[in-house]
Design an enzyme around this catalytic site. Sequence first.
Site, PDB file in Angstrom:
ATOM      1  N   HIS B 340       1.097  -1.020  -0.319  1.00  0.00           N
ATOM      2  CA  HIS B 340      -0.061   0.202   0.107  1.00  0.00           C
ATOM      3  C   HIS B 340       0.949   0.936   0.033  1.00  0.00           C
ATOM      4  O   HIS B 340       0.764   2.501  -0.539  1.00  0.00           O
ATOM      5  CB  HIS B 340      -0.600   0.344   0.899  1.00  0.00           C
ATOM      6  CG  HIS B 340      -2.014  -0.755   1.366  1.00  0.00           C
ATOM      7  ND1 HIS B 340      -1.807  -2.028   0.919  1.00  0.00           N
ATOM      8  CD2 HIS B 340      -3.790  -0.669   1.054  1.00  0.00           C
ATOM      9  CE1 HIS B 340      -3.772  -2.376   0.506  1.00  0.00           C
ATOM     10  NE2 HIS B 340      -4.097  -1.653   0.359  1.00  0.00           N
ATOM     11  N   GLY B 341       2.318   1.049   0.828  1.00  0.00           N
ATOM     12  CA  GLY B 341       2.914   2.310   0.388  1.00  0.00           C
ATOM     13  C   GLY B 341       3.911   1.942   0.986  1.00  0.00           C
ATOM     14  O   GLY B 341       4.397   1.673   2.108  1.00  0.00           O
TER      15      GLY B 341
END
Lengths: 386, 495
Positions: B340-341
């Site tokens: 996600h990041g």
Amino acid sequence: MITGPVSSVSRRRALAQLATLVGAGVALPATIGHLLPRTRTSEDVVTGPNFDPAVERQFLIKKPLGWLLIGNSMLNSRLLPAHLSETSGWAVRKLAEGGTQSAIWWLFFKNVLIASGARPLWVTIFFRESDLTWPDFRIGGNNAELIRRLKTAHEPEWDQVMTGRNALPGRTTVAMEKFFGVEDHDDWARRRVQDVAFRLTALEGMKRGARRLELNEHFSLDRLRHDLGDDSGNDGKIPDARQPDGPADATDSLPPPDPGMYAQAPSVFDPSPAASFLPHFIALAARHDIRLHFHRVKRRPDANGQRPDLPVFRRYMDDLQAYLKREGCAYSDESGDRELALDWYQDGDHLNRAFREPFARKFWSLVQPQIGPPPPGGGRPPQPAG
Amino acid sequence: MVFQSFTYLWFLLCVLTGYFALQWPSNRGASWARSAQNLWLLAASYTFYGWVTPWWLILIATTTVVDFTATRKITAASTQRGRQQWLIASLIVNFSILCAFKYFGFFATNVTAALQSVGLPSTWLTTNPAGSFLLHVGLPAGISFFTFQSASCVIDVYRGQATSRHSLVDYALFVSFFPQLVAGPIERSENLLQQVDHPRQPSLSGWKSGLVLIFWGLFQKLVIADSAAVLANKVFALESPSFPILWAGVLCFGVQIYADFSAYTDIARGSARLLGFELLKNFDHPYLAQSPVDFWRRWHITLSTWFRDYVFIPLGGSRQGTAGTLRAVLITFLLSGLWHGASWNFVLWGVFHGLLVAVWPHLARAVPLLHRSGGRMGSVLRVTLTFSLIHIGWLLFREHTLSGLGRAFSLNPFEAPVAHWRMGLGLVAEAWIYGLPLLIVLPLLKSLHLLPASNDPRLLTWKWTTLQSLALAFCLLGIVILRSSVGSDFIYFAF
């Protein structure tokens, strides 16, 4: 996977149903949209800025004017005209609204300054990176209201830039708003939603207006965190936002940066009159014997006081400078100033207001060679409007 | 190009016109039409992806060519070793590109800080030309999505669960199909590639439900997500939010992220349906989940199943001892967080969910109400508890700084004045009013059989057409009146 149409339904009937779906689905909202109250005429409509072009025009011709500063909260957080007047000897005024960008600066210049009859010797525009050639940046939300107030019936430059830049989607938006009859209903509808929320959460019997003010005060600029590195580009406010602390600076600093927003920033400098208001600024200024100066502000630096340009903007900035030089405009840039370290900054790219006086001295020493000494009285007396 | 723009509307109209025009000369045969349409869709997909940043096309083209070659070579290889070598080569290329563009900044920042702390030279990593380039070009949109989608196909071919294709165009279309390219759903070869392989025959019911899905998606994005975003962003921009204000912001973010991501999926599925494609389902009322495991069966389903099939099960899955299962769960969720990041808060978010998934079954055994057999009261308790835990996770997701997280978790609810509770409740109420259609409209659309593509003959009666028209009118009316003036990109564009 979808298979073929059901055989029992004739092709004609199927198409008629699809046409009905689309027709009714579109016609019903359009009918309701036109039946809704005209929000512009109801008393609780305006939530926009406290900016009245007529008042500003009167203000500009009250006294001699030598140097006008135009910009947004970058300017508001950096300079007070009084400090710069004191330091430089010029009669300095300012036209600045937080959250505005080049489209509104152009309308300030044309429909406030030029329309007022005031003719300063210099006009300085404060900008960041590619702001000057990004005409459709921040023209929605409350800025749309400001634009409505500033625009006149005849805006050939506006039409050339806005229509030429984004022709099909731009025209589609206008056509859709007219078709559905809902040009100004978003503020109105949002207020209704907020009213319901306030009713559902009524504690201690506060009235709606007081609750809106309470929210806006709680989310005011001085309460925002200082570690948000960039400007967000978000011009949204809680509906009916009023700015208790003066100019609407808070619009420039709210949420964290939106990478998608900056993906849309122009990275190639385009000097054509259809691409931005910049060539129109230059042409209009020349017609009225006003000299233009563009000042690039330094964005929030890192802990070492540096804010290097993104590679994508280096070429852009070189091209912009070369263009401005060719057109006889003055240019200054504070982005290389190491003294403007992190402790000068408040939030995002805004300077701490306590530094406005020293910044005025710093700014004057930077631009003095180009602006030159003030004329007697600090500026020109106002000219007849027109 | 973003879905919520008129540019996309015109783009989609052009694509549909060309797409159906290619089906017209029926004397050329279905196979010709399919090939021509695939080529047309590929051109459209590359136009869509390169609209703002044309050089991103180099990345997706590289991934496509490498993986297409790998699938061909794996099929052709006569030995297991040869098959393995091509699989490994493909995975190395795929994940090197992903790591370079997505994780280099995170890696460089942490290594530089570590070197600085021990007094070693630290700037070489970020000042060399390659490092400097990677730091400044930014993250190409959708890179995590198309990398995972393409890698899954190569793995499936290696496992013998899918066959390699002869046409590079078909494979390239599978990797880059524009409706789901930037934010999913992450498709599998057995679904999307199968449809690419065969002629499509869009139906009337598909068109009707596709249109309603698109407008429902736009409603979710422009009205619900963007409105909740304004409120959440306000809170997360505060220097020192109090307990009620902060958690109000988290609850607003919960509305925002669900509506935002669900919107993208619905617009993608609707757009694909107009072309005769059916994409995988990505959401199933996630906030009604009765446990963290249940949540991951309902939220971003295509990513969850990807991690289940390609990470969790190869790590041993749940058919091992407690320690082995815990290890597999934690690694899976850690990687999911990183997907996600590239920052520590996403690592924490992943680990947090890993712990929830691992601990919940033991907790349910100890507390009868948390067990499935707990009756209606138990259901309400489970949904409420899961909803609360998910929102603690959203705080980890939304607050990107560790100092901010530390501050958030140290807040004392009893220190907040009444005014702050009033403001916080007001913010939540406002966000939930915007989010109300998620509760009301979604079941309605389902009952109208608009979400799955269905060929039920009843749907082609005038009665159903009227109901569908009303659904479309509701969405459009909401969009034109309540659309947020504060536009923003889809959150999952950044992943």
